[in-house]
Each structure stands twice: as structure tokens, then as C-alpha cells.
Write a protein that holds these residues in place. Structure first.
Motif, short mmCIF file in Angstrom:
data_model
loop_
_atom_site.label_atom_id
_atom_site.label_comp_id
_atom_site.label_asym_id
_atom_site.label_seq_id
_atom_site.Cartn_x
_atom_site.Cartn_y
_atom_site.Cartn_z
N SER A 386 0.73 -1.11 0.11
CA SER A 386 0.17 -0.03 0.03
C SER A 386 0.90 1.19 0.03
N ASN A 392 -6.53 3.82 -1.43
CA ASN A 392 -6.66 2.97 -0.04
C ASN A 392 -7.24 3.56 1.08
N ASP A 394 -6.09 3.42 4.98
CA ASP A 394 -5.23 2.67 5.91
C ASP A 394 -5.17 3.10 7.27
N TYR A 402 -8.11 -1.95 0.46
CA TYR A 402 -7.09 -1.86 -0.60
C TYR A 402 -7.79 -1.78 -1.98
N LYS A 479 -12.32 -3.06 -4.61
CA LYS A 479 -12.03 -2.82 -3.44
C LYS A 479 -11.93 -4.03 -2.73
#
Length: 802
Positions: A386, A392, A394, A402, A479
Motif C-alpha cells: 500500500s 486505499n 489505511d 485496498y 475494493k
């Protein structure tokens, strides 16, 4: 003048009459063209609507057939998604001659397109029209796929891999070796996106298997076309892109199945590693040797380029040299953990992850391999990065949303088209069903480099859900929701926690002193104890430099350079560079390039300014340290910041004492530093530039030179007095001169051996001092009476130190 005498045009000039006729003809043709166009549009809309109705009818027939076959108990090979294709002229709008769905085939009969190593053609030749692949999940939640009847389990049986003990990589035969995973036999087949060599395949601890998979051995590095658009890997400010290596067209595998000519590796991995000083075959040691060799080679390449004032990608060149020499650890691909790689490890270049087997593609964010499940070859994802190039999510330390790969332009970040369910996206979709572990590498910005990133290995995840949604550009993107496996050490969570401490230092708990240096250092050094009730170390005076037996003014002066403003690399007239064997010891980022017997920094006699790159250690510390209480070794030292290999840590400050005082003092001094032992790991820190076959490097392997200086930090010292011993250290000492010219009494400076993650204890090798040179090993039986039992716990621990 000629005129008409009779008819409707009587008295009219013939030329004018012809113009009127032409006008009527044009009007008639225009009306006819408009009518034809409207008819075609209407007919086209009706055809497209009919195609949609036919498609829906076909889907219902497929679902009905699946339910009937499941009811009869017959084995079905129908896929959970419908693949259809339409010959289209533009924007997916069919012409009037098209008749809806052209073909519907089971997924098993279709071979998706996978990227392959250079020199190989892994594109499936087919005469079928182009396919449009529709994910079986869409935007529906997990488990609610309409293609599956209620109560019917999915066709992909899940499996799980358990972490196996670390084992030494082997070189298997180029055949698929089957093993049992759960209830289905699994055979590993050549990796689809370019793994370089074969390696063991981690399976359940109940099955001590040597199952392996074979992949082509090539020296070129695979660069996936689905590269991360944000990838820069510390690219120079000039923004120069690296040219993509060309495929060897004459050696590609064609339809005739001819073999591929590959360049034979010069040496094997074990052979190359045996040439380097090594004391252990432990996987961790092998990984550290490879990374240390790579970074030493990259630093030397950068030093040479800076001397020539050119901008290049030294990281890619160093990686190509390493791959060409077959200097890799854990070469090949595997599912699950990688031997020798620990959660929390950091990397500054993507190629570092390639060389140790953590993430094979040097550009793409999804690494995958092909596995055989019940005589069924399927791709599964094994590692993702990533890097911030896609949308994304995170923020959560245990959950990663992701985005799939593809759909991005080569020179911009816009999506010109929807993402397709192929290659890495297809592998992630299969991993959702297989429930295999996926290694996750997260990233953060490198504050020391404007264009750089730091990659953090965050551990093992599993995909929990997948769907399709509209991206910011209005196109469909895949996704995937990944959940972190429980019971693992903290990875990215440490970085999130430290960020909160920096924003609010009072949020750091169990603080005894906010600044143990009382303002003497550039950055406060806090004192922490979250282990027991100890209130701090014994009293000492905090100083930032060493106190010599006599004042530096009375010592030999150090000759200076005549450089204007700053010393420049490649300047043959710079006296400081001449003293350092022709090269400045530090690069433009202030990192030490190579360890030297003695480094000469610019002094007060030099004409250059204080901003000169050859004044690194005399500027003091630049990292945020904390002194903390360890569980079994007293007080220790660690940093809130990530530390890059070659970074200056601190000086060993204290009081220079005579040898007679050391031997005559009856009281034991645990804070004595003697410059008589370097350590095996530090002695091979320069290994790597020899691969360039540079005669200047090969002739500069000076023998280690001990110094008579002895420093005691018992009564006065700095943070260096809290660094503990380790037989596998991450810090080494380097003698430096800058305020005087007496080479027997240099400053003792510490530098990072390797990349050090935040909150990792900083250690160096105390050595094992014997009666003579202080470098005797345990096997000789000559152990100093000051020797103590070592508690470092490293794989090559000597058992004693001191």
C-alpha cells in the motif's frame, strides 16, 4: 439573354432555374439522411435493449442449470461469474448487426492474461473475441452473491496456511511437487508475475513438507505494467524516469513452444554469501547480509554519481547487479511469512523487498503466484504494498481497504477506464475464497527525502470482503477489505502511536524526566520506565562531547581546506577529500558511505561554512531518542524516528582516562569504552562495492586499526552510555577527527549498520577482550575477568562479552 418562353419557368433565366433545382435536391437529401439516421438510432436502441434482455435471460438459464446440477449432485465446472463478450465499435455501443451475448464460457476454460518475466510470453493465444469480465460479487456484501442459491457453499473451498519454522531455502527440481493442504492436494506451479527462483512453500506444521514450486531463473527484474503511479523510490529531484527494459523478442516462447534462452547466473546464492564474512546460516543473518550488501553498493554508486554530477536511479542499478550475481535471500515465492523477515522491518527501496523474497515485483503493488488446488490452477495473492498510489484506506491499524490495480495512465494518476478482473485483481479475488494469508506492506512519507517513502512490513492479513465502487474519477475500481491476523507483533501501530507522542509529548506515559539532557541536546531525550519502579540511573553529569586529558588547543592542529561555501564531491583540490582517500565520507543526505579507519571532517581551519556536508557528527544528534528501562539489562536507548543505514547516531561522550587508571581502579566501571574491537558485523559493512570491480575500492581494504584511547562515561557522559551490548548489533563505532589532529585520540562516533525501525533498542558490539589485543574468541580460552554473560538473544550470540 436566353430565357424560357413556356412552362413554370417562363421568363426565367436557365441558370437561375438550375440553382433552384439544386436547392430542392439538397433539401430532399437532407431530409432523407435525417430520417435514415433517426431510424438507425431507434433501431440501435432497440437492439441494445434486446441484448440486455437476452443477457438477463442467459444469466437466469445459467443459474437454473447450476441449481439443477447441484440438485443431481453432479460436479459442476460453471464459474460463479458470467463472462460475456461483445464486438463493439465505440463506448460499448453495439451496432445493429450485433446479436447480444456472443459467448458464455465457464471460468475454468478461460486463461487470464498474466505478466511474465522478461524473455517469456505468458499471454494465452486465443481467437475468441475480447472478454468483459464481471465480478461475481459486485457491490453486494459478502455471502450474498445472487449466483449462489441459499444454503449452497461457494465452489472454492477455503484453506489456511500455518506458520512453519524457519528453514533454509532449497533448490528444487523444476517440477511441481504436490502436498496436502486441508482436504485438497496443492501443487505449486511457475509464478505468473515473475518470481525469480524457487523456494520452500510454507504449509501446515502437521505436514513437514518440502513442497516447492519452480519459476524461471532470470537475471532481469520483472517490472509489472500495473505499476504504482506514486512510485518514486527516492527518485532524484530531476524526476528522471528509468527506461523499461525491453523483452528479448527473439527468445520469447511462441506458439511453437520453443525454449527460452536465459542468461545463466554467475554464482549461486550460497556461493556468493560464502564469499562474504558470515558467522551463521540463520535466515535472519542471511537477510541482513543481503540488505547490507545492497545498501553498501547503492551508497557507493550514489557517491560516484555525485562526483560526476549526474542523476541516476542507483537503487535500480544496485538491484540489477545483485540480481545478476544471484545475491538474494529467500529467492522465489511463498505463501505466509518469509524466513528472516520480521514484522516491523522497514525498507527505503522496493528493490530491497525483492532481494529478500518479501515482495517480488519491483513496481506492481500486488504479488501473486499460481497454485494448483484439486487439479485446478488458480492465482492467489501473496503480498501487497500500500504505497499511496491508489485510493486505499489505511487509517485503521488492523483493517486495510485496498484498491485494485490497473485503470491508471502511465504518466498521470487519472483512470481512463474501469479496472478489470485480471492479474493481481483476479488473484486477490481468488484469495478471498481460499482464505490464504497475505503479507501486507504499508508505507509512510520519508521526511528526510522530499520524494521518498518508507515501507513497513505490517504482517499477515486475510481478505474478508470485496466489492466494486466508483472511484474519484468516476470509473469502477475493485475494493478489498483485509483484516490483520491476531497475535502478531505491532507493525504500523507503532508508527501511529509515535505520531501521537510527537503531536502531544504529554501523552507518552510513564515518563520520569521529559529531558534527561536538561537542554544540552538539540532534541529533548526523555527518560521512561514502564517495566518496574526504578526511578532512574545513578547520578552523572550530562555532557555532549569528550573531555581529553589535555586541552585540544595544545594538541596537533588539523589542516583545513580552501573550499568556498561548501566542499563538493569530485573536487580534486579539496584537501579534506584528499585526506579521506579522495572522496568525501558522506553523501548529500549526510549518510556515511563507507566505514574508514579514520574520517577527517572539516575543522575550524577550513574555509567552508558550517553547512558543509563534511560536518555531520560535529552538529550533534538529529534524532528523537528516549532512555528506557529494559526487562533484564538495565537501561537502554531507542529512537522515536526511523533510522536509515549510515545515519549518525551520537558520540560516545565522557572523560578520557589513562590505562593505569583503568587497571588500578578497584571499583568496577561499567561505562568504559576501548577502541580495540570492531566486531564482525561492522567489519563487513563495506562489502558490496567490490561487485563493481572498482580498483579504488579493492585496494582500500585497510586492516582494522585499534586506538589507545579509553573513555569513561561513569561520572559524565551522554546517551551513548546507555547503549547495551549485542552480538548482532545495529550500530557500529567510527573514529572521527575535526577539532584536532592527534590521530591516537579521535572522537568515537556511532552510525547505523542497517535500517532501524522506531522503538528498536540501539546496541553495539562490546567485544570479548582477552589479555593481548582484546579480540580473543571464547574458543581460545582467553576470556577477560571482566567478561559477563550475554543476554542479547541473537542467533550467533557468543555467550559472553566484555
Amino acid at each position: 439573354m436566353l430565357v424560357h418562353r413556356y412552362g413554370p419557368f417562363a421568363g426565367v433565366d436557365p441558370l437561375q432555374a438550375g440553382n433552384v433545382v439544386q436547392l430542392f435536391i439538397v433539401l430532399g437529401l437532407t431530409v432523407g439522411w435525417i430520417s435514415t439516421y433517426m431510424f438507425r438510432v431507434a433501431n440501435k436502441d432497440m437492439t441494445y435493449a434486446q441484448q440486455l434482455r437476452d443477457y438477463e435471460k442467459k444469466v437466469m438459464e445459467v443459474q437454473k442449470a447450476k441449481r439443477e446440477m447441484r440438485a443431481r449432485g453432479a460436479e459442476t465446472t460453471l464459474a460463479s461469474s458470467v463472462l460475456f463478450a461483445m464486438e463493439r465499435r465505440s463506448n460499448c455501443t453495439p451496432s445493429s448487426s450485433e446479436n447480444g451475448v456472443l459467448d458464455v464460457k465457464p471460468l475454468r476454460s478461460l486463461a487470464p492474461m498474466f505478466p511474465a518475466p522478461f524473455g517469456f510470453n505468458a499471454i494465452t493465444q486465443s481467437t475468441v473475441p475480447p472478454f468483459v469480465c464481471v465480478t461475481p460479487f459486485g457491490s453486494s456484501p459478502a455471502g450474498s452473491d445472487p449466483s449462489y442459491p441459499s444454503g449452497v457453499p461457494p465452489m472454492f473451498p477455503p484453506f489456511s496456511f500455518h506458520e512453519a519454522p524457519n528453514q533454509k531455502p532449497s533448490n528444487p527440481d523444476p517440477v511441481s511437487v504436490a502436498t496436502r493442504v486441508g482436504d485438497a492436494p496443492v501443487a505449486m506451479t511457475p509464478g505468473a508475475n515473475g518470481s525469480l527462483r524457487a523456494s520452500p512453500f510454507c504449509t501446515s506444521a502437521k505436514t513437514p513438507t518440502s513442497a516447492t514450486f519452480w519459476t524461471p531463473s532470470v537475471t532481469n527484474v520483472s517490472i509489472d505494467e500495473d505499476e504504482d503511479p506514486s512510485l518514486d523510490d527516492n527518485m532524484p529531484a530531476s524526476g528522471r524516469k528509468t527506461k523499461r527494459a525491453r523483452r528479448r523478442g527473439s527468445n520469447q516462447v511462441g506458439s511453437s513452444g520453443t525454449d527460452v534462452k536465459r542468461k545463466r547466473p554467475n554464482k549461486s546464492l550460497n556461493t556468493e554469501l560464502s564469499l562474504l564474512p558470515s558467522s551463521s546460516n540463520h535466515p535472519r543473518e542471511s537477510v541482513e547480509i543481503v540488505l547490507m550488501t545492497y545498501d553498501a553498493l547503492r551508497r557507493r554508486l550514489l557517491q560516484l554519481d555525485e562526483a560526476k554530477d549526474v542523476n541516476r536511479r542507483q537503487d535500480l542499478k544496485a538491484g540489477a547487479i545483485m540480481a545478476g550475481k544471484d545475491l538474494k535471500a529467500n529467492a522465489g515465492k511463498r505463501i505466509g511469512p518469509v524466513p528472516g523477515v520480521e514484522i516491523g522491518d522497514i525498507f527505503y527501496f522496493r528493490f530491497e523487498m525483492c532481494l529478500i523474497g518479501l515482495h517480488a515485483p519491483s513496481m506492481a503493488g500486488i504479488d501473486y503466484m499460481t497454485a494448483n488446488f484439486s487439479d485446478k490452477d488458480e492465482p492467489v495473492a501473496i503480498c501487497i504494498v500500500s504505497a499511496g498510489g491508489y485510493e486505499n484506506e489505511d487509517d485503521d491499524v488492523d483493517v486495510l481497504i485496498y484498491s485494485g490495480q490497473g485503470g491508471s495512465g502511465k504518466h498521470d494518476k487519472k483512470q481512463p477506464d474501469d479496472q478489470k478482473l485480471e492479474r493481481g485483481n483476479l488473484a486477490l479475488e481468488r484469495s478471498l475464497h481460499r482464505k490464504n494469508q497475505i503479507r501486507v506492506v504499508r508505507s509512510t512519507k520519508d521526511v528526510s527525502c522530499p520524494t521518498g517513502k518508507i515501507y513497513i512490513y505490517d504482517g499477515l492479513y486475510k481478505i474478508d470482503d470485496s466489492w466494486i465502487e466508483k472511484g474519484k474519477t468516476g470509473f469502477n475500481i475493485f475494493k478489498y477489505k483485509l483484516l490483520r491476523e491476531p497475535g502478531q507483533p505491532d507493525g504500523i501501530a507503532v508508527w501511529k502511536m509515535i505520531q501521537k507522542w510527537k503531536e502531544n509529548p504529554s501523552s507518552r506515559g510513564r515518563v520520569i524526566l521529559p529531558d534527561i539532557s536538561s537542554g544540552a541536546e538539540n532534541i529533548p531525550v526523555c527518560l521512561i520506565n514502564d517495566v518496574d519502579d526504578e526511578r532512574g540511573p545513578n547520578h552523572f553529569v550530562y555532557v555532549t562531547t569528550v573531555k581529553y586529558l589535555r586541552h585540544t588547543i595544545s594538541m596537533k592542529a588539523l589542516e583545513g581546506c580552501m573550499c568556498l561555501s561548501v566542499c563538493l564531491p569530485g573536487d580534486t583540490n579539496c584537501f579534506c577529500a584528499q585526506q579521506n582517500n579522495g572522496d568525501l565520507p558522506y553523501n548529500s543526505m549526510g549518510l556515511l558511505v563507507r566505514r574508514k579507519p579514520l574520517i577527517y571532517e572539516c575543522s575550524v581551519s577550513c574555509q567552508c561554512s558550517f553547512n558543509c556536508r563534511n560536518r555531520v557528527t560535529q552538529k550533534g544528534i538529529r534524532l528523537h531518542f528516549e532512555v528506557f528501562r529494559t526487562k533484564d539489562r538495565g537501561w537502554g536507548l531507542r529512537s522515536w524516528d526511523p533510522i536509515r543505514a549510515g545515519t549518525f547516531i551520537c558520540e560516545y561522550a565522557g572523560e578520557v582516562i589513562s590505562k593505569t587508571r583503568v587497571e588500578g581502579d578497584g571499583e568496577e566501571d561499567e561505562y568504559i569504552f576501548q577502541a580495540t574491537y570492531l566486531g564482525e558485523k561492522a567489519s563487513r559493512w563495506n562489502c558490496g562495492p567490490e561487485l563493481l570491480e572498482d580498483p579504488d575500492i579493492n585496494n582500500s581494504n585497510e586492516v582494522f586499526r585499534p586506538f589507545p584511547i579509553t573513555i569513561s562515561a561513569k561520572n559524565s557522559g551522554n546517551i551513548a552510555r546507555f547503549m547495551n551490548h549485542s552480538c548482532s548489533p545495529n550500530v557500529f563505532w567510527q573514529p572521527v577527527l575535526y577539532d584536532h589532529g592527534d590521530e591516537d585520540y579521535p572522537h568515537i562516533m556511532f552510525f547505523a549498520i542497517k535500517h532501524i525501525p522506531p522503538m528498536t533498542e540501539l546496541t553495539y558490539d562490546y567485544g570479548l577482550h582477552g589479555d593481548e589485543a582484546g579480540q580473543q574468541e571464547i574458543g581460545t580460552g582467553s576470556i577477560s575477568r571482566r567478561a559477563k554473560k550475554c543476554l542479547c538473544g541473537s542467533p550467533n550470540c557468543r555467550g559472553y562479552f566484555g
